[in-house]
Every structure is written in structure tokens, then in C-alpha cells.
Design an enzyme around this catalytic site. Structure first.
Site, PDB file in Angstrom:
ATOM      1  CG  ASP A  70      -1.922   1.107   1.212  1.00  0.00           C
ATOM      2  OD1 ASP A  70      -1.923   1.887   0.243  1.00  0.00           O
ATOM      3  OD2 ASP A  70      -2.718   1.194   2.166  1.00  0.00           O
ATOM      4  CG  ASP A 119      36.606   3.254  17.143  1.00  0.00           C
ATOM      5  OD1 ASP A 119      36.352   2.202  17.746  1.00  0.00           O
ATOM      6  OD2 ASP A 119      37.189   3.300  16.047  1.00  0.00           O
ATOM      7  CG  ASP A 147      39.407  -0.409  19.162  1.00  0.00           C
ATOM      8  OD1 ASP A 147      38.751  -1.197  19.866  1.00  0.00           O
ATOM      9  OD2 ASP A 147      39.230  -0.297  17.944  1.00  0.00           O
ATOM     10  CG  ASP A 148      35.173   0.107  21.510  1.00  0.00           C
ATOM     11  OD1 ASP A 148      35.209   0.851  20.525  1.00  0.00           O
ATOM     12  OD2 ASP A 148      34.811  -1.078  21.462  1.00  0.00           O
ATOM     13  CG  ASP A 179      34.260 -69.377  11.600  1.00  0.00           C
ATOM     14  OD1 ASP A 179      33.233 -69.404  10.897  1.00  0.00           O
ATOM     15  OD2 ASP A 179      34.541 -68.427  12.339  1.00  0.00           O
ATOM     16  CG  ASP A 214      29.388 -70.596  12.633  1.00  0.00           C
ATOM     17  OD1 ASP A 214      29.036 -71.498  11.844  1.00  0.00           O
ATOM     18  OD2 ASP A 214      29.998 -69.570  12.256  1.00  0.00           O
TER      19      ASP A 214
END
Length: 1333
Positions: free
Chosen positions: A271, A502, A566-567, A990, A1050
Site C-alpha cells: 500500500d 574510537d 580501542d573503545d 569356520d 557355528d
């Protein structure tokens, strides 16, 4: 133009952008002429394309134009569009149709094809009419052309557009055009400006006072909007409302808006008459879109305006493939689920095509944005701003150079170069050139160098960085501490005005110590270079920079400055004081030749953004981008993503009550022994965390002059606390929240110790606040007994309590009791949130009862009191107050409660069994074990013999028995098979399979003599049949060594087939089969197979397809090695001599090789003794790892392990761990049992099982009934017995499981459930047992 007007237009022009003319819709010839006149001064005219003239000359003309203005025509698309706009109507229609058929046409081919077809057409053609001009150059291109000229100043162009156009149009006869057509300029002059500005500039109003009704309506509406704004309440105006926006041509259409983060789409009204985005509450709830409160009240609607006080976070939305990020105001009702305003389309350079009902996005115009100016009061420090300083090599500061200390000097870094694509090569060259130009790097001859890599910047370009990971392994750590965030924020208390600085390229402001430069060398395709300044990526750089900046700032950081890397944040209590503080800091930076990044600095602010927080006089809150990062997080797919999510949450944990408790389900997934499995529990945990961040609290700055309150509490797995201070309005406001998860050892603490642990941990966390208080602070706890333990001067109960009491002596406090019902916040910090229901909106701080499984209703109280009458001791306590006081027992609402807040109950009653069942089977913990269930119930109830009763109940629980694995040692000692009397009487066989194909073979047949340990190896295939195996055994074994007496193998289908049975009968030997999945039964062959495989790997690992060629060598090697069991070689035992194994030795022959000789008999006797000794030793070692065998009797119920036996085993990981229960028929060996398996599976499995695969099924009909889930009952086979419990008939049925149709189950169920499953069998049972139903 007056000076005041010029200053206002100047300020407006700084914020204005050329795109703001996108809304121009005009057809006025005078306006077009004005534009053409302006345009002619800046951009040369390009006429329309005439197909009757030379096409190639026009192409050359256009090509020259494109070359002259490259910023206007950056790609083929813009050139093609410009070409289409320069065609007449007929040619344009033809060209568009041609391009739709072939999208790869270039603009040159487009002109040539058009010229061929249209060149012969005669007739009048349109010349430079208004429509021709609009096709030739639209408003956006007009602005771009103005801005692209080097001699046109950015600022003055904006000023010209904002001032000269309206001023010129005012002189036109057509007075209303500029109001109705140039909407953005009208909004600026009429709607956006202040009332005072409107009074001063009346000449901008239309001169004709006799406006029509429509114009008058517009004027009145504008006035209404302005008056409404004075009330500090904004109004959103839509077409259905009373106040309409008549200043621009309105257009509507509905599109599907895709929300990829929430995997949904919603119909959205586009709109252009709307001034804000809206979304309905119903849509927000349906798609669970996160919202947050909105402090600015907004009125929308017509005659009956409504207020809006919430809005969504910024959502990622896709419209017609165009991605935007925007937020919505949440309204109760609207004609569509959502609406996008003209402003949003405008800000994202989106145009509406009314003919095609689509959206398109234009390329953004790049503008030069000037950095914020340094306030005049600080102009003396202009020389330390980045605007006046280019990056250059800084001067070294003695004592502050960056030193690179290494753990060893003789080290080598890996050398490997990677080819770079053109884009990265360009980024690398730019960085290298800039570094060499500024002097911060130089060429190097270092022998060790680290590689470079590239990371994307915010604007999408690449930044070259050095990967110092290889070097960091050799760098000595720097132990200089980084400041704690909480301590930095504490220093700001009382400040009202802030300035944030800064530093520009902060690390590059520090020189490297002379002689250390070569250690920081890096390599790239262009060569080897080294840094002369401190680079990014070196492990000691953060600590050194913190030391550097702290040294530069000196004492200032103790009074009016806090800095993290550095702030730098300067804070003061007054304006005049702040100026002094800022100048002091700027002077210190200037003395150190440091440069500030002016674009990121903020001066004299009442609130600032610092290290991720919004800081003001009142307190601090997290930055919205950090909150949005958590709110928009999708479901983690692996442990790495989950750790990233928890890292973001941990940064905000001081604003999230009950953090440890909320993240507990998520942390469980990070444990090493826990398999990754995401469940609704984890999903709900993330939603609970997000809900806490929708409206995070404002934490106040700690003030040592205010009263302190510490509220603590402990739950089952975590401790929590909230630290508050009393302010001028006599209310306590939070300073911080704290919660911590308990360790494994702490989980075993008593309730009192856990409560005391909460106090100890909280005091340690806020020690920097609480240790030095002059006035005593208050500690509130909901555990009354804790007060006595802390204030008691008697000897501590244990060393841990003694340590705690010694620690508490460092604090000045008083401890008070407050019931848990009043200790809302701290209790909520430690309690378990219900993970199956959403948190109520109005109960964020309500305490949540963690043992809310059983409601203490009036019926429950009456039942307990009734049980009291049957217990002499409890009845005595109930009636004797003195006795209660003596035993520290209270009477509350008719219930006896001890000092641990436990309700006393009579032992082993129906009530206690009901409580156990509710917590074990119906609680929120799924079938907890004995210890956990005991601890849970003991939080609220106790009775004599509680542990024993819980143990008996859990051990007899059907669900626990079939689904939970056992952790005990395996049952059953080893039963070695006795050795035979002579070689080749008892054999084992086996197959070794899964071998690579060699000469047509892919398997190996292994036959082992159990006496001598001699092996026969015969290559074969996996598909060998029983007949082929019998023939092979006859030719390779019987032909050489005679008939055996027995063979152990087996349950392979070959040895159980009828062919092999006939073969055994023919040669008169007995077949014995090892138990399924019990390798200890035939351990000899298993061990031989392992040895043979090792030997094969040794001789053919490099050429595995040649293993058949080495079989004879492997067999000879195995048979001539001394066996540990016999202490002789198999060959020597069988043949009575040792063959020569190399040309240097001779074979050794015995004097008597007759089998019946005395020497042979003696050798066989020695071998047999060695075998028996080995069996004893093997049994002793094996039996150390087992526990005493549990003897089963015929008729006992047992369960069979699924996972290890393969019995009824399916791939479904959620299948039960055990099958059964089954009845024991008989004992078929020392450790073997035959079970009564159902007929449906007898043919599939052997009915004999080793005891290690069985577990006793515990069944107590007094405790367990109705143990079957009715949905699991398939076909009832028969009914075993029945019981009447509390006037309900229960049947013990044997049935086929619906969940596992191949499984026969048994258990208790109700008569009603049994009748639903099989009415006939149940009725027969009732009839046969004469049950009166």
C-alpha cells in the site's frame, strides 16, 4: 535566501538522498522543460534512434556515451535498458518482444535487428514530446547524471534540488502541480517541518487562497497531522481511515511475503498510501513471530483510534524474489494479515509495476557521506582525527613497543602457497600497496612466514589478514589482564553525560620492537613481507594493546574514563566537568600521536552504545542487534551451531534470569557421551530463552551508598540469585542476575548444603561489590534451617562447611528467612521451567514449583489424615504438640511436616504406592531410576522404608525391565571344553569372509585341530554350498588325517543342512554347535582367524588381490610357530619332527616316529597337561570379569537381550532392549538354558541361550498391574492368572505385540482392555474360572 533559511536547508540536505525523487509522477510540459534545461547544463543530449539513418553510427555514438559515463552504465543490463528507452514507440514494442524471446541479445544486436525491420517503415514519428523525454531519461537517471559530474558538489546538488525546484515551480501559473505531483518535496515543506518553520516560510504556500474543496481538504489534513504530532503521539494513516495521505498517487496490490527464518508465507498488502508496516496479532501468534514492547504509543484507525504498543523484531522478508529486512507494528485487526508501507519500498529502492503487478529493485546510488564534525569546543584537537591524518608509520614510544617473545628460536613454520582468484588478488594487491605506501609493512627476508587469508567486510568487499595460528604456538603468553566488563560498568555509576572515542586502526598505532619485525613476516603470491606495527591475529596483541592504552590514559581511567581495547568511554556527572574530562583524554591521545576515528565517535551524549550495551544514567541494557541475533537464530543442526547459539546467549546471561536452568537441556547435548538428538525439549528451551529477551530488564548501576539485597535459592541442578538495591522510591531494582549449574559432586549435596552453596557462589560472583560494604547487606533465603547453620558458633559438621564459614567471615551481612512463595525471582532462577507448555505472558517472575506432580488438594489431605489414624507413631505426633516441638515437626493444614519441608506419611500403604507410581510413570521425568526417583520424592514426602519400597517398585516395572540396559558384569563363568586325547580327534571349523577377490576366491575355509592347534587353510567362495564344503573337507582333511570324532562349528546353514548331516553320518563324527553370538564357545577358531588375517596383511597388504598366492606360506608359518597353549609347534606335535625353515638349518627327526611309541605317548601327555593348564589360566582370567551366575529354575520368567544376540532384533533404535518375558523350560548345560519360545519364532531362533544373554524378569503382582499399553495388545494367546485390585479385575495375559509383531509379550491389563483385544478368550477364561463379573 536568508541565512536562517539557508542553514535549515543545509541541515536538511545533509540527510537527504537523491533516491527521494523516486515518487515523482508528472505530465506538465513546463516542469519537463525545466528539467531539460537543468539537464542540458550537465549531461550531453542523446537523440532518439532513427532506423532510416545509419545504425552503426548511432551504435558508435551510444558506445562513446557509455564509455564516458561508466558509473551510470556498469553492466549490460543498464546499457540495454537505456537503448530501449531511446527507441520510438513502435520500435520499442518490437525490441521488447524480440528480447523476451532471446534474453541473450546485446544492446548492439537489439539496435541492428530493429533497424532491419523498421527501417523501411515510413510515416510520422514521435519527436521530443513529453513522453519521449520520460522514456529518454527518467528522474532517477537525471539525479544520477547530476551526481556523477565531478564539478557538481554532493551537498550543493541536494541543496539545489530541495530549494530551487520548489522555488521555481512556485512561479508557474499551474499552482497545484508541485503539491500534488512532487510528493517528497511536498512532505518536506508541509508535513515534515516544524511549526515554527512553517510560519517563517509562507511564500512556499500556494498563492491562491480560493482553493477547491479537495485542496482545502489536503490543507486541513496536513494541519491535523501537525497538531497531532504536538501530543507526542504518531498517527498511521490508511485509506480506510479518517486522515488520508493525498500527497502521492496511491496504489495497492497483494503479494505473498516469504519469511524464510520462520518457514512460512503470509498475504501482504503493498500500500503506497501507508506510512508504516503493520501486522495483525493473529498472524504473529500463528507463526510465532518474536515481538518486543514499543515505548512510543501510536494511534491508528479512523473514528475510534486504537493504540499500538508492540512491534516485531526486524524480519527477513522476500517479496517477488526481493529480500528486505524490516519490522512491523502489531495491530489487533486489519483487512489483511500484514501491510508494507510506501516508506519501506522507498528505503529499499523498490518500484511497483502497476501493469504487471510486480515489484522491481533498482540499483542503489552510492553517495559520499561526510563524517561527523568535531565539536567546535574541541577544534584544537582536529589534527588527531582520521580526517586530517592518513595512515602512516607511527613513532615508537619507549617501553610500549610490541615485543614478540618466543618459546624457542629454532622453529619452522609450514610453507604452502595457495592459488588466488582474481578478486582476492586485487584485494591483496590493494592491501600490500597501501601498507608499503604508509610504511607499516616492508619486504622481508625471514625464513619463517605465515600465510594470508581473506575475510568479508560488512560492505561485501574482502579484507586481507594474516593467519598467525602457526606462529602463535611458539609465542610466550602475555598475562596482562583484560578488564572485566562488569567492573567497567560499575565505574560509570552516577554519570549523566558520555563521550565515546574510537581509535583509527588501533593496533597499527603501536610499533614493533626493533629486531622483532622478522617474526611477524607473512607470505603471499606477491612475496614475503613483515609488519613494522602490531598486526591483528597475534595471540598477545589484545593484552599488549590493553596495557598500552591503560598506560597512555594513566590516572584518568580511574576517575572518568573506562576503556576496553580501542573503545574509550568518557563519563561525567555534569556538562562543565565533561568538557574538562574530554579535553584531558584528547590531550593524552595527542601526546601519544594516536588518531581517533571521527566517524565512530560520539560527543556529549545522554546515552551511548559501548561494548555491546546501551549505557545511560539509569543503567544499561543489551544492544538490540545482539538480542536480534538470538531471536532470529534458527534451530541448531549440530554441536557447532549449538555452541555458537549458547555463546550468544552467554553474552546476555546477566539479563536473563535462570540462564543455567534454561540452557540445561541444551548443554546436555554437548556432553561427550550423549548422542546428538534434537527433541521438543530443546526447542522449547530455545523458545523460553527468546521469550526472556523480548523485553530484557534494565540493570541499574551499582551504588555503594544504597542498601543492598541478595536473594538466593537452589533447585535440584542449579543455584540462582538476584542482587538488588533500594532507590529513592523505596523500591528495589536489580543490579544483576546470576545462575550456575551444579557439578556432579554438588548434585549429591543435601538440601541445606545446596541452599548454602547458592549463597557462597553468589558472594563469590559479586565479591567486588559485597566484600567492602560498611553497612551490613541483607541475604534472603527460603530455607529456614540455613539461618541456624550460618549463625551457629558450634563446630562445623564437615570440612566443606568449615571452609564456607571461614569464607563468610569476609562479608558484613545479616541473613533473614522469607518463604519460597515470596521469594519469586531467586526461586525462578533455580527452578525447572515446564518444557511442555509456553511461559505465561504475565508470569515471567513467578516461581515455578519443581515438584508439582501431585497437587495438595483437599481430597489428598483427607486421604493422608485417614492414613495417619492407622499409624500409631504419626497419630501420636498429630495429637501431641509437645512431641512435635521436640522433634521439630510442624502441623500445617492437618499435615505433619518435618524440618526439611517433607510431608510425613505412613509406611508402605496404598497412598505411598500411588505416589511412587505417579512420579515414576506419570511425571515429567520418564521412568526415572531408583536414585533419581528417591531424590525427587524425598523433596516433598518421606516415610519409613521409602528407599526399599521405591527400589522394589522400580525393579518390578515392566517398562524399565524391557527397555533399560543392565550395567552389571556378565553372568556365567567360562566353561572350557576339555582337550582330546590325540591330534585330529576334535576339530573346529569356520569361514573367513569379506576378503578381496583373488584368483576367483573371496573367502577362506579354516579347520583347526583342537589338540595340536594345527590349521588347514583352503581358499573358497562366499557362495560355497554344503556339498562343496563336504567334498573339500574330505579331500583336504580326512584324506590326510583320518576321520574326526567331533567337530565344533557355528550355526551356519551349511553345517545345519541335511547334506552335512548325511556327510557326518557317513564318516561317523558328531557335530557340536557353539551358542549363537557366544564366541567364547568356539574361541579357538576365532583366535586362529585373527592370527591368519594378521599374517595375510603382513605378506600382501600392498597387493591384497594376491592373497591366494600366499596361503601356503601363511599356513606353514602358523603351523611352525610355538603355540602358547601347548609350548610346541603344531607341526612338531602332529609329525614328530620340525622341518627346516631356511637353507641354513636341517630338519630334526625323532628316533621313533611310530605313533604308538613311548615317546609319542609321552609327548601327547605333555601337550594335554599344557592344554589343561592353559584352560585353567584362561578361566581364571575370564572369571575375574564376571559376576556370580544367577540360577534360573524351570518356570521362571526371563528376558533375552536383543542387541548382542540378534534375537528379534530390528534396525529400529527405539525398539526395547529385551524381548520377553519367556518361561524357562530346563537347564541344558552348565551356563545354558532352554526357553519356551512361541511357535511363531521357534523356527527362526535357537531356543537355547547362554546365561549372559538372559535377565531375570521381576514380577510382583502387588506392585505392578495394568503394565501394558492398551495400544500394544494385538492377539491374546492365553490368560495366565488374574487379580482383584481395588474392585478392578486385572488379567495377566500372553499376547502378540502390535509394536513388534514378531514378539510374544506378557503383562497385566484391565478386564475392559482385554475384552477389546479378544472377547472370546477372555469370556472363556471368566467361565472356566467361575469369575463373578
Amino acid at each position: 535566501m536568508s541565512y536562517a533559511n539557508y542553514r535549515y536547508m543545509k541541515a536538511r540536505a545533509k540527510r537527504w538522498r537523491p533516491e527521494n525523487l523516486d515518487g515523482i509522477q508528472t505530465s506538465d510540459e513546463h516542469l519537463i522543460n525545466l528539467f531539460a534545461k537543468i539537464l542540458s547544463k550537465h549531461v550531453p543530449e542523446i537523440g532518439k534512434f532513427d532506423p532510416n539513418k545509419d545504425v552503426e553510427s548511432y551504435i558508435s555514438k551510444l558506445d562513446q556515451h557509455f564509455t564516458e559515463y561508466p558509473s551510470l552504465f556498469p553492466n549490460e543490463h543498464t546499457k540495454r535498458q537505456y537503448t530501449l528507452n531511446h527507441l520510438e514507440e513502435l520500435e520499442q514494442q518490437f525490441a521488447e518482444r524480440m528480447f523476451s524471446e532471446n534474453g541473450s541479445l546485446t544492446w548492439q544486436e537489439l539496435l541492428r535487428q530493429t533497424g532491419k525491420v523498421q527501417g523501411s517503415n515510413k510515416g510520422d514519428r514521435l519527436t521530443k514530446t513529453f513522453e519521449g523525454f520520460r522514456n529518454q531519461l527518467d528522474k532517477v537517471q537525471f539525479i544520477r547524471k547530476l551526481m556523477s559530474k565531478a564539478n557538481v558538489d554532493d551537498f550543493h546538488t541536494r541543496l539545489f534540488i530541495l530549494w530551487m525546484l520548489p522555488y521555481s515551480l512556485r512561479k508557474l501559473k499551474e499552482r497545484n502541480y508541485w503539491k500534488s505531483e512532487i510528493s517528497e518535496i511536498y512532505d518536506f515543506l508541509e508535513d515534515k517541518r516544524t511549526a515554527s518553520y512553517g510560519k517563517t516560510h509562507k511564500r512556499f504556500q500556494p498563492q491562491n487562497k480560493n482553493l477547491g474543496k479537495e485542496s482545502l481538504s489536503k490543507k486541513n489534513n496536513t494541519t491535523n497531522s501537525r497538531n497531532l504530532r504536538k501530543t507526542n503521539v504518531s498517527r498511521i494513516e490508511y485509506s480506510s481511515n479518517k486522515f488520508l495521505n493525498h500527497t502521492r498517487k496511491r496504489y495497492e496490490m497483494v503479494l505473498q511475503a516469504e519469511l524464510p527464518d520462520f518457514k512460512c508465507s503470509i498475504p501482504c498488502l503493498i500500500d503506497t498510501g501507508a506510512q508504516a508496516n503493520i501486522i495483525t496479532e493473529e498472524t504473529v501468534r500463528a507463526h510465532k513471530l518474536p515481538t518486543r514492547p514499543w515505548s512510543k504509543s501510536v494511534i491508528y484507525g479512523g473514528v475510534y483510534p486504537n493504540k499500538i504498543n508492540r512491534k516485531t523484531i526486524k524480519l527477513n522478508i522476500s517479496l517477488n524474489g526481493i529480500s528486505i529486512k524490516t519490522e512491523f507494528l502489531v495491530v489487533k485487526k486489519f483487512s489483511h494479515p500484514a501491510a508494507i508501507s510506501f516508506t519501506t519500498l522507498y528505503d529499499n529502492n523498490i518500484e511497483i509495476s502497476s501493469s504487471k503487478h510486480t515489484l522491481s529493485q533498482m540499483n542503489k546510488v552510492s553517495n559520499i557521506v561526510k563524517e561527523p564534525e568535531l565539536p567546535d569546543i574541541y577544534k584544537e584537537f582536529k589534527d588527531i582525527t582520521a580526517e586530517t591524518n592518513t595512515e602512516k608509520l607511527p613513532k615508537p614510544i619507549k617501553g610500549l613497543e610490541f615485543e614478540v617473545e618466543l618459546t624457542q628460536e629454532n622453529y619452522r613454520l609450514p610453507i604452502r602457497n595457495y592459488p588466488l582468484p582474481p578478486g582476492k588478488m586485487q584485494a591483496m594487491n590493494d592491501e600490500i600497496n597501501q601498507g608499503l605506501k604508509s610504511g607499516i609493512i616492508r619486504e622481508s627476508k625471514a625464513i619463517n612466514a605465515c600465510p594470508v587469508m581473506f575475510v568479508p567486510k560488512k560492505e561485501g568487499t574482502l579484507r586481507m589478514v594474516v593467519d598467525y595460528k602457526p606462529l602463535n604456538k611458539y609465542v610466550k603468553p602475555n598475562i596482562y589482564p583484560l578488564p572485566l566488563i562488569e567492573q567497567l560498568l560499575a565505574k560509570i555509576q552516577g554519570s549523566t553525560i558520555f563521550t565515546k572515542l574510537d581509535l583509527k586502526s588501533a593496533y597499527h598505532l603501536i610499533r614493533v620492537r626493533k629486531g622483532d619485525e622478522h617474526k611477524l613476516a607473512f607470505r603471499c603470491p606477491r612475496g614475503v613481507f613483515e609488519y613494522l606495527v602490531m598486526p591483528y591475529g597475534i595471540s598477545t596483541a589484545p593484552a599488549h594493546f590493553q596495557y598500552f592504552i591503560n598506560t597512555i590514559l594513566g590516572e584518568a581511567k580511574e576517575s572518568h574514563v573506562v576503556c576496553y581495547m580501542d573503545d574509550i568511554l568518557i563519563h561525567s556527572k555534569s556538562e562543565s566537568e565533561h568538557v574538562k574530562h574530554v579535553k584531558d583524554v584528547l590531550q593524552k591521545l595527542k601526546n601519544a600521536n594516536l588518531i581517533i576515528n571521527q566517524a565512530k565517535c560520539e560527543f556529549h551524549q545522554s546515552q551511548v552504545k559501548f561494548i555491546g550495551y546501551h549505557i545511560s544514567e539509569k543503567g544499561f541494557t543489551p544492544c538490540q542487534e545482539n538480542i536480534d541475533k538470538v531471536l532470529q537464530w534458527k534451530q541448531p543442526k549440530n554441536r557447532k551451531e549449538l555452541r555458537q547459539f549458547l555463546g550468544s546467549v552467554n553474552y546476555l546471561r546477566k539479563f536473563i534470569p535462570k540462564t543455567s536452568q534454561l540452557t540445561h537441556p541444551l548443554n546436555n547435548l554437548l556432553k561427550k557421551d550423549v548422542r546428538w538428538k534434537w527433541t521438543p525439549t530443546q526447542t522449547q528451551a530455545i523458545e523460553n530463552i527468546k521469550q526472556c529477551l523480548v523485553s530484557p530488564p534494565v540493570l541499574r548501576h551499582f551504588d555503594f551508598s544504597k542498601k543492598i539485597l541478595l536473594e538466593t535459592d537452589a533447585s535440584d541442578v542449579a543455584v540462582g540469585a538476584v542482587l538488588s538495591q533500594k532507590h529513592d522510591d523505596d523500591k528495589y531494582y536489580p543490579v544483576g542476575y546470576y545462575s550456575a549449574k551444579m557439578s556432579k559432586a554438588q548434585l549429591n549435596y543435601s538440601v541445606s548444603d545446596k541452599e548454602m552453596l547458592a549463597i557462597i557462589k553468589s558472594l563469590k560472583h559479586w565479591r567486588h561489590y559485597l566484600e567492602s560494604t560498611i553497612e551490613p547487606f541483607k541475604i534472603l533465603t527460603d530455607h529456614r534451617n540455613l539461618i541456624g547453620r550460618i549463625t551457629n558458633e558450634s563446630e562445623p559438621e564437615n570440612k566443606r562447611l568449615a571452609r564456607w564459614q571461614l569464607f563468610l567471615q569476609d562479608f558484613n551481612f545479616e541473613i533473614n528467612y522469607r518463604p519460597g512463595s515470596a521469594n519469586h525471582i531467586a526461586d525462578a532462577l533455580s527452578r525447572i521451567v515446564d518444557e511442555t507448555e509456553p511461559i505465561p505472558k504475565d508470569s515471567e517472575d513467578n516461581s515455578i514449583n519443581f515438584v508439582n506432580q501431585i497437587s495438595i488438594t483437599d481430597d489428598f489431605k483427607n486421604q493422608v489424615v485417614t492414613e495417619y489414624t492407622n499409624d500409631t507413631k504419626l497419630l501420636n505426633l498429630l495429637n501431641n504438640e509437645d512431641k512435635r516441638v521436640e522433634e521439630n515437626i510442624q502441623l500445617k493444614d492437618g499435615l505433619l511436616i518435618n524440618s526439611k519441608d517433607q510431608i510425613l506419611l505412613p509406611n508402605d500403604t496404598q497412598l505411598t504406592r500411588t505416589i511412587i507410581k505417579k512420579y515414576h510413570e506419570e511425571g515429567k521425568l520418564i521412568h526415572p531410576g531408583i536414585e533419581l526417583l528417591t531424590n525427587i520424592i524425598l523433596r516433598r514426602f518421606t516415610w519409613k522404608g521409602i528407599r526399599k519400597q521405591i527400589q522394589e517398585y522400580v525393579q518390578n516395572c515392566h517398562t524399565c525391565q524391557i527397555n533399560k540396559s543392565r550395567n552389571h558384569k556378565p553372568y556365567g563363568p567360562l566353561q572350557p571344553i576339555p582337550p582330546s586325547e590325540r591330534p585330529w580327534e576334535s576339530l573346529s571349523m569356520d569361514f573367513i569372509t569379506a576378503l578381496p577377490e583373488s584368483s576367483g576366491y573371496n573367502a577362506l575355509f579354516v579347520v583347526v585341530d583342537r589338540f595340536s592347534k594345527m590349521a588347514i587353510l583352503v581358499p573358497c567362495t562366499k557362495s560355497i554350498t554344503a556339498e562343496q564344503t563336504a567334498r573339500m573337507f574330505d579331500q583336504r582333511v580326512i584324506a590326510y588325517f583320518g576321520n574326526p570324532k567331533e567337530i565344533i562349528a557355528d550355526n551356519d546353514h551349511i553345517f545345519t543342512s541335511q547334506t552335512w548331516k548325511d556327510f557326518a553320518h557317513k564318516y561317523n563324527f558328531v557335530m557340536k554347535f557353539s551358542l549363537p553370538y557366544r564366541p567364547q564357545t568356539d574361541g579357538q577358531t576365532e583366535r586362529t582367524n585373527q592370527t591368519v588375517e594378521k599374517l595375510l596383511r603382513c605378506v600382501c597388504s600392498t597387493h591384497p588381490n594376491t592373497w591366494v598366492d600366499h596361503i601356503s606360506l601363511v599356513q606353514q608359518s602358523y603351523n611352525n610357530a610355538i603355540h602358547s597353549a601347548t609350548q610346541m609347534t603344531p607341526f612338531e606335535i602332529v609329525h614328530r619332527y620340525s622341518p627346516a625353515l631356511s637353507p641354513l638349518e636341517l630338519p630334526s627327526f625323532s628316533d621313533k616316529t611310530d605313533e604308538n611309541s613311548q615317546e609319542t605317548i609321552q609327548v601327547f601327555q605333555t601337550v594335554k597337561e599344557h592344554l589343561n593348564t592353559n584352560n585353567i589360566k584362561m578361566k581364571k582370567y575370564f572369571d575375574m570379569k564376571i559376576q556370580e551366575i544367577e540360577e534360573f529354575q524351570p518356570g521362571d520368567l526371563v528376558m533375552v537381550k536383543r542387541t548382542k544376540t540378534g534375537f528379534l532384533h530390528k534396525s529400529n533404535k527405539l525398539a526395547p532392549s529385551f524381548a520377553g518375558p519367556f518361561y524357562v523350560l530346563q537347564k541344558s548345560g552348565p551356563n545354558n538354558y532352554e526357553l519356551d519360545l512361541p511357535d511363531s519364532i521357534k523356527h527362526m531362533f535357537s531356543s537355547t541361550f547362554h546365561v549372559s544373554h538372559l535377565e531375570k524378569y521381576r514380577h510382583n503382582s502387588e506392585l505392578n498391574y495394568a503394565t501394558i499399553d492398551e495400544s500394544d495388545i494385538g492377539t491374546i494367546l492365553h490368560i495366565l492368572e488374574h487379580k482383584n485390585r481395588e474392585q478392578v479385575l486385572y488379567l495377566n495375559v500372553k499376547y502378540i505385540s502390535n509394536l513388534n509383531p514378531s514378539t510374544i509379550m506378557s503383562g497385566w491389563t484391565t478386564l475392559a482392555t482385554a475384552l477389546q483385544a479378544d472377547k472370546a478368550i477372555v469370556n472363556d477364561y471368566i467361565k472356566n474360572n467361575n469369575l463373578n463379573i
